[in-house]
Design a protein around this motif. Structure first.
Motif, mmCIF file in Angstrom:
data_model
loop_
_atom_site.group_PDB
_atom_site.id
_atom_site.type_symbol
_atom_site.label_atom_id
_atom_site.label_comp_id
_atom_site.label_asym_id
_atom_site.label_seq_id
_atom_site.Cartn_x
_atom_site.Cartn_y
_atom_site.Cartn_z
ATOM 1 N N ILE A 133 0.850 -1.198 0.000
ATOM 2 C CA ILE A 133 0.000 0.000 0.000
ATOM 3 C C ILE A 133 0.888 1.252 0.000
ATOM 4 C CG2 ILE A 133 -1.663 1.338 1.361
ATOM 5 C CD1 ILE A 133 -2.814 -1.432 2.258
ATOM 6 N N GLY A 134 1.959 1.227 0.791
ATOM 7 C CA GLY A 134 2.895 2.348 0.811
ATOM 8 C C GLY A 134 3.520 2.594 -0.549
ATOM 9 N N GLN A 135 3.865 1.536 -1.224
ATOM 10 C CA GLN A 135 4.442 1.662 -2.568
ATOM 11 C C GLN A 135 3.440 2.282 -3.538
ATOM 12 O OE1 GLN A 135 7.646 0.867 -3.722
ATOM 13 N NE2 GLN A 135 6.932 1.918 -5.552
ATOM 14 N N ILE A 136 2.206 1.840 -3.451
ATOM 15 C CA ILE A 136 1.171 2.345 -4.362
ATOM 16 C C ILE A 136 0.809 3.793 -4.039
ATOM 17 C CG2 ILE A 136 -1.260 2.096 -5.036
ATOM 18 C CD1 ILE A 136 -0.834 -0.982 -4.619
ATOM 19 N N VAL A 137 0.566 4.080 -2.768
ATOM 20 C CA VAL A 137 0.082 5.410 -2.376
ATOM 21 C C VAL A 137 1.209 6.445 -2.348
ATOM 22 C CG1 VAL A 137 -0.976 6.725 -0.496
ATOM 23 C CG2 VAL A 137 -1.869 4.473 -1.096
ATOM 24 N N ALA A 138 2.338 6.091 -1.740
ATOM 25 C CA ALA A 138 3.419 7.062 -1.556
ATOM 26 C C ALA A 138 4.550 6.895 -2.558
ATOM 27 C CB ALA A 138 3.966 6.951 -0.131
ATOM 28 N N GLY A 139 4.523 5.790 -3.307
ATOM 29 C CA GLY A 139 5.587 5.551 -4.283
ATOM 30 C C GLY A 139 6.886 5.101 -3.654
ATOM 31 N N TYR A 178 7.579 1.965 4.778
ATOM 32 C CA TYR A 178 6.506 1.119 5.305
ATOM 33 C C TYR A 178 7.052 -0.234 5.762
ATOM 34 C CZ TYR A 178 3.826 4.951 3.656
ATOM 35 O OH TYR A 178 3.351 6.224 3.484
ATOM 36 N N ARG A 231 8.206 1.982 -0.878
ATOM 37 C CA ARG A 231 7.923 0.851 0.005
ATOM 38 C C ARG A 231 8.760 0.883 1.285
ATOM 39 N NH1 ARG A 231 6.450 -4.964 -1.002
ATOM 40 N NH2 ARG A 231 7.199 -6.030 0.868
#
Length: 177
Positions: free
Chosen positions: A120-126, A131, A128
């Motif tokens: 989710i961190g990778q997707i939302v904040a770009g 997180y 990983r």
């Protein structure tokens, strides 16, 4: 961390070691119209290290920290500093991720934490990595009884804690008597 004093007027001091976090807090205060002095309460921002707080002893009526104690390298030293800056009768409260009590729920929470939060961190904040760190720091942090003992070691009395979501989060409380 938030520090509070009371008297003729009240003061809230927000303290963090990270200047960019303080800048974000200031930005949000301005955005919400609560910067400076608002409704009889002054709001100040101060950069400082939790293990060497830049405040005189016996200054605050309350000290709070939320989701930050696990990021301090020496938990007991930070707790001792919080105790030092509290006035007699002052209260310390710490809200932090903690140890899930139920084994089945803990297993499900761990699976979610290690597998989903970084994605989710990778997707939302770009990114990983922060997180992954978040999940690891939660797992490595003291469980509820250990943090209670650390608070007592730092000088707090009447130490207690309450679990929320079966211990996903715990609120610890102690007093300087």
């Amino acid at each position: 961390r938030t520090f509070m004093t009371h008297g003729q007027s009240s003061k809230i001091v927000v303290c963090d070691i990270n200047e960019s976090m303080l800048a974000e807090g200031k930005r949000r205060a301005v955005e919400r119209g609560i910067e400076g002095y608002h409704d009889g309460i002054s709001l100040e921002f101060q950069q400082g290290d939790a293990m060497d707080l830049p405040f005189e002893s016996d200054k605050f009526d309350a000290v709070t920290i939320a989701f930050g104690l696990r990021n301090v390298t020496d938990t007991v030293k930070a707790l001792e500093e919080c105790h030092r800056v509290l006035r007699r009768g002052g209260r310390f409260m710490c809200l932090e991720f903690s140890q899930v009590q139920n084994a089945a729920l803990r297993q499900a929470y761990d699976a979610y934490s290690f597998n989903m939060i970084p994605i989710i961190g990778q997707i939302v904040a770009g990114d990983r990595q922060p997180y992954d760190y978040l999940v690891e720091s939660i797992r490595k942090f003291s469980d509820q009884p250990t943090l209670k003992l650390q608070m007592q070691k730092a000088g707090f009395e009447a130490v207690s804690y309450s679990n929320y979501l079966d211990g996903v989060v715990a609120l610890h409380s102690g007093f300087k008597i």
